[in-house]
Design a protein around this motif. Structure first.
Motif, PDB file in Angstrom:
ATOM      1  N   THR A 102     -28.489-125.932   3.462  1.00 37.12           N
ATOM      2  CA  THR A 102     -29.954-125.843   3.573  1.00 37.12           C
ATOM      3  C   THR A 102     -30.613-127.158   3.151  1.00 37.12           C
ATOM      4  O   THR A 102     -31.840-127.261   3.172  1.00 37.12           O
ATOM      5  CB  THR A 102     -30.528-124.696   2.701  1.00 37.12           C
TER       6      THR A 102
ATOM      7  N   ASP B 167     -23.218-131.525  -2.360  1.00 34.37           N
ATOM      8  CA  ASP B 167     -24.036-130.643  -1.518  1.00 34.37           C
ATOM      9  C   ASP B 167     -23.315-130.406  -0.198  1.00 34.37           C
ATOM     10  O   ASP B 167     -22.764-131.350   0.373  1.00 34.37           O
ATOM     11  CB  ASP B 167     -25.413-131.296  -1.274  1.00 34.37           C
TER      12      ASP B 167
ATOM     13  N   LYS C 204     -28.069-114.365  -9.749  1.00 38.91           N
ATOM     14  CA  LYS C 204     -28.396-115.371 -10.768  1.00 38.91           C
ATOM     15  C   LYS C 204     -28.119-114.819 -12.166  1.00 38.91           C
ATOM     16  O   LYS C 204     -27.660-115.538 -13.050  1.00 38.91           O
ATOM     17  CB  LYS C 204     -29.860-115.796 -10.648  1.00 38.91           C
TER      18      LYS C 204
ATOM     19  N   HIS D 111     -37.757-126.062   4.398  1.00 41.84           N
ATOM     20  CA  HIS D 111     -36.812-124.965   4.548  1.00 41.84           C
ATOM     21  C   HIS D 111     -37.009-124.302   5.915  1.00 41.84           C
ATOM     22  O   HIS D 111     -38.122-124.281   6.429  1.00 41.84           O
ATOM     23  CB  HIS D 111     -37.045-123.895   3.468  1.00 41.84           C
TER      24      HIS D 111
ATOM     25  N   CYS E 270     -27.987-126.810  -9.334  1.00 38.17           N
ATOM     26  CA  CYS E 270     -29.215-126.482  -8.611  1.00 38.17           C
ATOM     27  C   CYS E 270     -28.901-125.748  -7.305  1.00 38.17           C
ATOM     28  O   CYS E 270     -29.758-125.069  -6.747  1.00 38.17           O
ATOM     29  CB  CYS E 270     -29.899-127.814  -8.298  1.00 38.17           C
TER      30      CYS E 270
ATOM     31  N   TYR F  93     -30.445-111.359  -4.848  1.00 36.67           N
ATOM     32  CA  TYR F  93     -30.576-112.768  -5.261  1.00 36.67           C
ATOM     33  C   TYR F  93     -30.726-112.859  -6.779  1.00 36.67           C
ATOM     34  O   TYR F  93     -29.972-113.574  -7.457  1.00 36.67           O
ATOM     35  CB  TYR F  93     -31.777-113.397  -4.545  1.00 36.67           C
TER      36      TYR F  93
ATOM     37  N   TYR G 100     -34.515-129.083  -1.974  1.00 35.50           N
ATOM     38  CA  TYR G 100     -35.900-129.364  -2.372  1.00 35.50           C
ATOM     39  C   TYR G 100     -36.000-129.793  -3.847  1.00 35.50           C
ATOM     40  O   TYR G 100     -36.390-130.925  -4.164  1.00 35.50           O
ATOM     41  CB  TYR G 100     -36.747-128.127  -2.070  1.00 35.50           C
ATOM     42  N   ILE G 101     -35.629-128.893  -4.745  1.00 36.63           N
ATOM     43  CA  ILE G 101     -35.807-129.182  -6.174  1.00 36.63           C
ATOM     44  C   ILE G 101     -34.800-130.245  -6.620  1.00 36.63           C
ATOM     45  O   ILE G 101     -35.137-131.173  -7.375  1.00 36.63           O
ATOM     46  CB  ILE G 101     -35.664-127.885  -6.999  1.00 36.63           C
TER      47      ILE G 101
HETATM   48  N1  LIG Z   1     -37.860-123.016  -4.841  1.00 44.91           N
HETATM   49  C1  LIG Z   1     -38.231-122.181  -5.791  1.00 44.91           C
HETATM   50  O1  LIG Z   1     -39.422-121.833  -5.911  1.00 44.91           O
HETATM   51  C2  LIG Z   1     -37.222-121.635  -6.784  1.00 44.91           C
HETATM   52  C3  LIG Z   1     -37.651-120.702  -7.736  1.00 44.91           C
HETATM   53  C4  LIG Z   1     -36.728-120.216  -8.663  1.00 44.91           C
HETATM   54  C5  LIG Z   1     -35.416-120.687  -8.635  1.00 44.91           C
HETATM   55  N2  LIG Z   1     -35.021-121.576  -7.694  1.00 44.91           N
HETATM   56  C6  LIG Z   1     -33.615-122.036  -7.703  1.00 44.91           C
HETATM   57  O2  LIG Z   1     -33.636-123.449  -7.668  1.00 44.91           O
HETATM   58  C7  LIG Z   1     -32.499-123.943  -6.957  1.00 44.91           C
HETATM   59  C8  LIG Z   1     -32.950-124.914  -5.888  1.00 44.91           C
HETATM   60  O3  LIG Z   1     -33.846-124.264  -4.994  1.00 44.91           O
HETATM   61  P1  LIG Z   1     -34.424-125.031  -3.729  1.00 44.91           P
HETATM   62  O4  LIG Z   1     -35.696-124.371  -3.374  1.00 44.91           O
HETATM   63  O5  LIG Z   1     -34.392-126.481  -3.977  1.00 44.91           O
HETATM   64  O6  LIG Z   1     -33.329-124.629  -2.635  1.00 44.91           O
HETATM   65  P2  LIG Z   1     -32.761-125.485  -1.423  1.00 44.91           P
HETATM   66  O7  LIG Z   1     -32.169-124.496  -0.464  1.00 44.91           O
HETATM   67  O8  LIG Z   1     -33.777-126.438  -0.911  1.00 44.91           O
HETATM   68  O9  LIG Z   1     -31.600-126.338  -2.092  1.00 44.91           O
HETATM   69  C9  LIG Z   1     -30.326-125.798  -2.358  1.00 44.91           C
HETATM   70  C10 LIG Z   1     -29.294-126.871  -2.040  1.00 44.91           C
HETATM   71  O10 LIG Z   1     -27.991-126.364  -2.337  1.00 44.91           O
HETATM   72  C11 LIG Z   1     -27.110-126.703  -1.283  1.00 44.91           C
HETATM   73  N3  LIG Z   1     -26.020-125.722  -1.280  1.00 44.91           N
HETATM   74  C12 LIG Z   1     -26.108-124.396  -1.029  1.00 44.91           C
HETATM   75  N4  LIG Z   1     -24.882-123.820  -1.145  1.00 44.91           N
HETATM   76  C13 LIG Z   1     -24.014-124.820  -1.495  1.00 44.91           C
HETATM   77  C14 LIG Z   1     -22.612-124.877  -1.777  1.00 44.91           C
HETATM   78  N5  LIG Z   1     -21.843-123.780  -1.739  1.00 44.91           N
HETATM   79  N6  LIG Z   1     -22.065-126.057  -2.134  1.00 44.91           N
HETATM   80  C15 LIG Z   1     -22.841-127.184  -2.193  1.00 44.91           C
HETATM   81  N7  LIG Z   1     -24.149-127.197  -1.924  1.00 44.91           N
HETATM   82  C16 LIG Z   1     -24.744-126.024  -1.587  1.00 44.91           C
HETATM   83  C17 LIG Z   1     -27.978-126.675  -0.033  1.00 44.91           C
HETATM   84  O11 LIG Z   1     -27.450-127.405   1.044  1.00 44.91           O
HETATM   85  C18 LIG Z   1     -29.282-127.273  -0.563  1.00 44.91           C
HETATM   86  O12 LIG Z   1     -29.273-128.679  -0.443  1.00 44.91           O
HETATM   87  C19 LIG Z   1     -31.765-122.718  -6.427  1.00 44.91           C
HETATM   88  O13 LIG Z   1     -30.711-122.438  -7.310  1.00 44.91           O
HETATM   89  C20 LIG Z   1     -32.821-121.618  -6.482  1.00 44.91           C
HETATM   90  O14 LIG Z   1     -32.222-120.367  -6.666  1.00 44.91           O
HETATM   91  C21 LIG Z   1     -35.889-122.060  -6.761  1.00 44.91           C
END
Ligand SMILES: NC(=O)c1ccc[n+]([C@@H]2O[C@H](COP(=O)([O-])OP(=O)(O)OC[C@H]3O[C@@H](n4cnc5c(N)ncnc54)[C@H](O)[C@@H]3O)[C@@H](O)[C@H]2O)c1
Length: 336
Positions: free
Chosen positions: A35, A31, A145, A182, A73, A141, A11-12
């Motif tokens: 997810t 990636d 981090k 998600h 990310c 979690y 997503y991000i």
């Molecule tokens: N969404 C939020 O509100 C939020 C808030 C605080 C922090 N975060 C942090 O921001 C980051 C992104 O969050 P998001 O919501 O986009 O999550 P997301 O699950 O949509 O994206 C995570 C991506 O990482 C990939 N991934 C996971 N494990 C992997 C691995 N071992 N090797 C390669 N790729 C891998 C997944 O396939 C996915 O594309 C994360 O680190 C999360 O902890 C998100």
């Protein structure tokens, strides 16, 4: 810059990749699609399917693509899952994170921006939360981090890694092309919009918190504002930039909260979503979820001062409206 984005199919990450390309940078996405979605990787970026945990493969990729800096990310990020399966979070986020740092060390790439989280603070003692407030995570979690933050800090001390650690509050909204998909969906705004689409009841967890309407208050930050912060942070890791350390020797991370500094209650989110979708969204009140603080609101004053970052899309209409528009333009979500 030649940038590696781990999790660039998520997503991000996807919205950041889009922004980096638009700013003229060369982008490689690493990636494993666990997810994320292949279709969420913007045209113009190079997708490498694999894990960031494999140091040797990471080092080869960094060398082959002549990467200057990494936006890390990728992560596992479900709070509830982390409580019942903490091993997954320590293996993936912590063990994997060290694998990534080792790959970077092998390849001599020492610039990193980390996607961290407000979950590192645990139950805050005051609001808005400052970066100097105690970091006491209350779920695996957040703890995972915190461990990655610590590893990056020590890689700065020992090996001169230059870093920016960004603690996001609640990411929300969408760009025109990329949005949030998600499974399961645990985030409030997409969950409310799904309830609106499917004419189902929406559950709010607890209405007896010490807040104005009794429901939890959170700070929502537009995903495009996060992308802008990532770019400013990557620039700050340049070898000649004093913010992330001297030109040689030990370096200290710059740690910044990313939020709007405004809190909105769950009920306010539902009411705003009702206005945007044009009809009522029925709500039922469930029990509180363990470990949900009443209020989580950021002070992002440091990000403004250190990075020159100011959120531009803070109003709820933009945040929820863009998420709704993305859903309407992508009724079946991503193809894969
Ligand atoms: N969404 C939020 O509100 C939020 C808030 C605080 C922090 N975060 C942090 O921001 C980051 C992104 O969050 P998001 O919501 O986009 O999550 P997301 O699950 O949509 O994206 C995570 C991506 O990482 C990939 N991934 C996971 N494990 C992997 C691995 N071992 N090797 C390669 N790729 C891998 C997944 O396939 C996915 O594309 C994360 O680190 C999360 O902890 C998100």
């Amino acid at each position: 810059m030649r940038i590696l984005v781990t999790g660039g199919a998520g997503y991000i990450g996807s919205v950041s990749v889009e922004a980096f390309l638009a700013a003229g940078h060369d982008v490689t996405v690493l990636d494993d699609l666990s997810t994320g979605h292949r279709a969420a990787v913007a045209e113009g970026a190079t997708l490498e399917v694999g894990t960031y945990a494999d140091s040797r493969a990471v080092a080869q990729l960094l060398e082959r693509r002549q990467i200057d800096a990494v936006l890390h990310c990728a992560a596992k990020s479900l709070v509830g899952e982390s409580m019942v399966d903490p091993a997954k979070y320590f293996r993936e986020n912590v063990g994997g994170g060290i694998g990534l740092l080792e790959g970077m060390r092998l390849a001599g790439v020492k610039r990193i921006v980390l996607s961290s989280t407000a979950a590192t603070y645990g139950m805050p003692e005051r609001t808005p939360i400052l970066e100097t407030d105690p970091v006491r995570p209350i779920n695996a979690y957040g703890e995972s981090k915190r461990c990655v933050e610590a590893a990056i800090t020590w890689y700065g001390h020992g090996y001169g890694f230059r870093s920016v650690i960004l603690r996001y509050f609640n990411a929300a909204g969408a760009s025109r092309l990329f949005g949030e998909q998600h499974a399961p969906e645990t985030h409030l705004i997409p969950a409310v919009l799904i309830a609106a689409e499917e004419s189902r009841e929406m559950t709010i967890y607890g209405d007896d918190y010490p807040t104005a309407d009794g429901t939890c208050v959170r700070d929502y930050i537009h995903v495009e504002d996060l992308a802008a912060a990532h770019l400013l942070a990557l620039v700050a890791t340049d070898a000649g930039d004093p913010r992330t350390g001297p030109t040689s020797g030990p370096c200290q991370p710059v740690i910044c909260n990313l939020g709007n500094g405004n809190g909105f209650s769950n009920r306010e989110i539902v009411a705003a979503a009702e206005t945007i979708v044009g009809h009522a969204i029925p709500v039922k009140i469930g029990p509180r979820r363990a470990g949900d603080p009443a209020v989580l609101v950021a002070s992002a004053e440091r990000a403004g001062r250190e990075l020159g970052w100011h959120p531009r899309q803070g109003n709820l209409e933009n945040v929820i409206g863009s998420a709704w528009e993305w859903r309407r333009n992508h009724p079946s979500g991503y193809a894969d």
